[in-house]
Design a protein around this motif. Structure first.
Motif: not given
Ligand code: NAD
Length: 479
Positions: A135-142
């Motif tokens: 599982t990658l936990r990636q930032p959402i953006g803004v």
């Protein structure tokens, strides 16, 4: 003093030039001006945040850790300045701002700076199918962060710190009633080396600035703390755009006291849980239920201690109760007190405005204790959010569980007892997000924080916050 928006690492006035008055509640006077930012200002902030995201989202965890810890350090170096600003803006005693609000804001940055370096994700081997999942936990953006006036910097940073730690860029709005420390935070972020555009702070009303944030299609998640009505409105606006939402809303928390509790400790803490920050904490125990065998004794002792609290100017070191945050809020709280006789309730102490020497126009209210005839009166059902608590006796566990749960809110509950079986049963059956047993508002930042029912959805704190501010992506690889 005129405060400015913090967009793309620089301070600027709102494009429209439109400003709002900022009040000092201890004096009842205007002491500054804040931008009433429009859609166009929010747009500028979103553009800056989007541009900064590319680099910030791939900044190493050590890099983010270093900058966030530096912000924390600078808050502590500047604690006197921040505590003074918070006290003037909000009306809270300076001692409280210095011992709780600002240190906690610094802890928020330090905690999430470290938490992100410990944040891990799951992996699964699909045995028999020759595949591995990770599982990658990636930032959402803004992301958007919107906070209330009661614990201004404390709650503002409680959202911003995990959002930044997780690699997002932020458009944030503090309450228009208490914008000062959020404004000062911008300076510190620049000094700490936070890259331009990673955090943008836009000031203004909920109706104009807040609405522009929640409606913006490029803001993919909203973390909000405030009133239940505002939370419902935000959910309605955000749902068709499928934004991620964390809503921390109102409370009407029961404080349940059994006869076997450690009496002096309970009494001391109950004064704190009733009147800290003028009762303007979502976690305050505003409904006090006392086992009938000690009800009369508790009533006498509690009233005596309440009367001994010093209502005074927030700048004085020995003030226990400062000013309420605004004239409108004072009037709202007074309106509840005025209802007491019609509801068959009896004001046992307080209930009146107080005039503080040299500050005759400040918004001061005597701490108020009201005895209510039943749990279904509005004084026990609606959030008053001021230095007002109600008292009611009970006889059995079933009875008091009924009272505690028979309310639309479900944020926290406090239990005072040394009976283990009762504690375990009640902790399980109380419809709330947080139960304190023989203490109140003891916070370990690793624990999940939030409410059920009309007190909100989602959890903040620890890895829960980092999960909220990231998207999980499953990768399945066949071998
Ligand atoms: P509020 O809902 O009036 O305002 C909170 C924030 O939302 C402010 O910044 C405001 O400008 C903004 N806002 C208002 N309308 C908006 C809109 N249409 N769109 C976007 N933003 C909008 O609440 P308040 O009076 O500032 O704070 C008091 C409330 O906050 C109480 O109900 C209290 O219980 C609650 N609270 C909850 C927690 C918690 O953790 N559950 C903590 C503190 C306070």
């Amino acid at each position: 003093m005129k405060i400015l928006n913090y967009i793309n690492g620089a301070f600027s006035p709102p494009l429209s030039g439109e400003c709002l008055d900022n009040y000092n509640p201890a004096e009842g006077t205007v002491y500054g001006q804040i931008p009433n930012s429009s859609k166009e200002d929010v747009e500028r902030a979103v553009v800056a945040a989007k541009a900064a995201f590319k680099a910030w989202s791939i900044t190493s965890l050590e890099g983010r850790n270093r900058i966030l810890k530096k912000i924390s350090d600078l808050l502590l170096t500047n604690i006197d300045r921040f505590a003074m600003a918070e006290s003037i803006d909000n009306g809270k005693p300076i001692a409280l701002a210095k011992s709780v609000d600002i240190p906690r804001a610094a802890s928020n940055f330090r905690f999430f700076a470290n938490a992100i370096t410990q944040f891990s994700s799951e992996s699964h081997e699909s045995v028999g199918a020759n595949a591995v999942n990770y599982t990658l936990r990636q930032p959402i953006g803004v992301v958007g962060c919107i906070s209330p006036w009661n614990l201004p910097l404390y709650l503002f940073t409680w959202k911003i710190a995990p959002a930044l730690a997780a690699g997002n860029c932020v458009v944030a709005k503090p309450s228009e009633i208490t914008p000062m420390t959020a404004y000062l935070l911008g300076e510190i972020c620049t000094e700490a080396g936070l890259p331009n555009g990673v955090l943008n702070i836009v000031h203004g009303t909920g109706k104009l600035t807040g609405q522009a944030i929640i409606e913006h299609p490029e803001i993919k998640a909203i973390s909000f703390t405030g009133g239940t009505q505002t939370g419902a409105h935000i959910a309605k606006v955000a749902a068709p755009m499928f934004k991620k939402l964390s809503l921390e809303l109102g409370g009407k928390n029961p404080n349940i006291i059994f006869a076997d509790a450690d009496y002096e400790e309970m009494l001391h803490t109950t004064i704190r849980s009733s009147f800290s920050n003028q009762g303007q904490i979502c976690l305050c125990g505003s409904r006090i239920f006392v086992e009938s065998t000690i009800y009369e004794k508790f009533k006498t002792d509690f009233i005596a201690k309440t009367k001994a609290l010093k209502v005074g100017h927030p700048s004085e070191a020995n003030t226990d109760i400062g000013a309420l945050v605004s004239k409108e809020h004072l009037e709202k709280v007074m309106a509840y007190i005025d209802r007491a006789p019609a509801e068959g309730a009896k004001i046992l102490c307080g209930g009146n405005r107080i005039t503080v020497q040299d500050a005759p126009n400040g918004y001061y209210l005597a701490p108020t204790v009201i005895e209510v005839p039943s749990n279904d009166c509005s004084l026990n059902q609606e959030e008053i959010f001021g230095p007002v608590v109600t008292l009611m006796p009970f006889d059995t566990v079933d009875e008091v569980l009924g009272y505690a749960n028979d309310v639309k809110y479900g944020l926290s509950a406090t239990l005072w007892t040394n009976n283990l079986k009762r504690t375990l049963r009640m902790s399980s059956e109380l419809h709330v997000g947080i139960v304190w047993v023989n203490t109140w508002m003891m916070r370990d930042l690793r624990t999940p924080f939030g409410g059920v029912k009309s007190s909100g959805v989602g959890r903040e704190g620890g890895f829960e916050a980092l999960r909220f501010f990231t998207e999980a992506k499953n990768v399945c690889m066949k071998y």
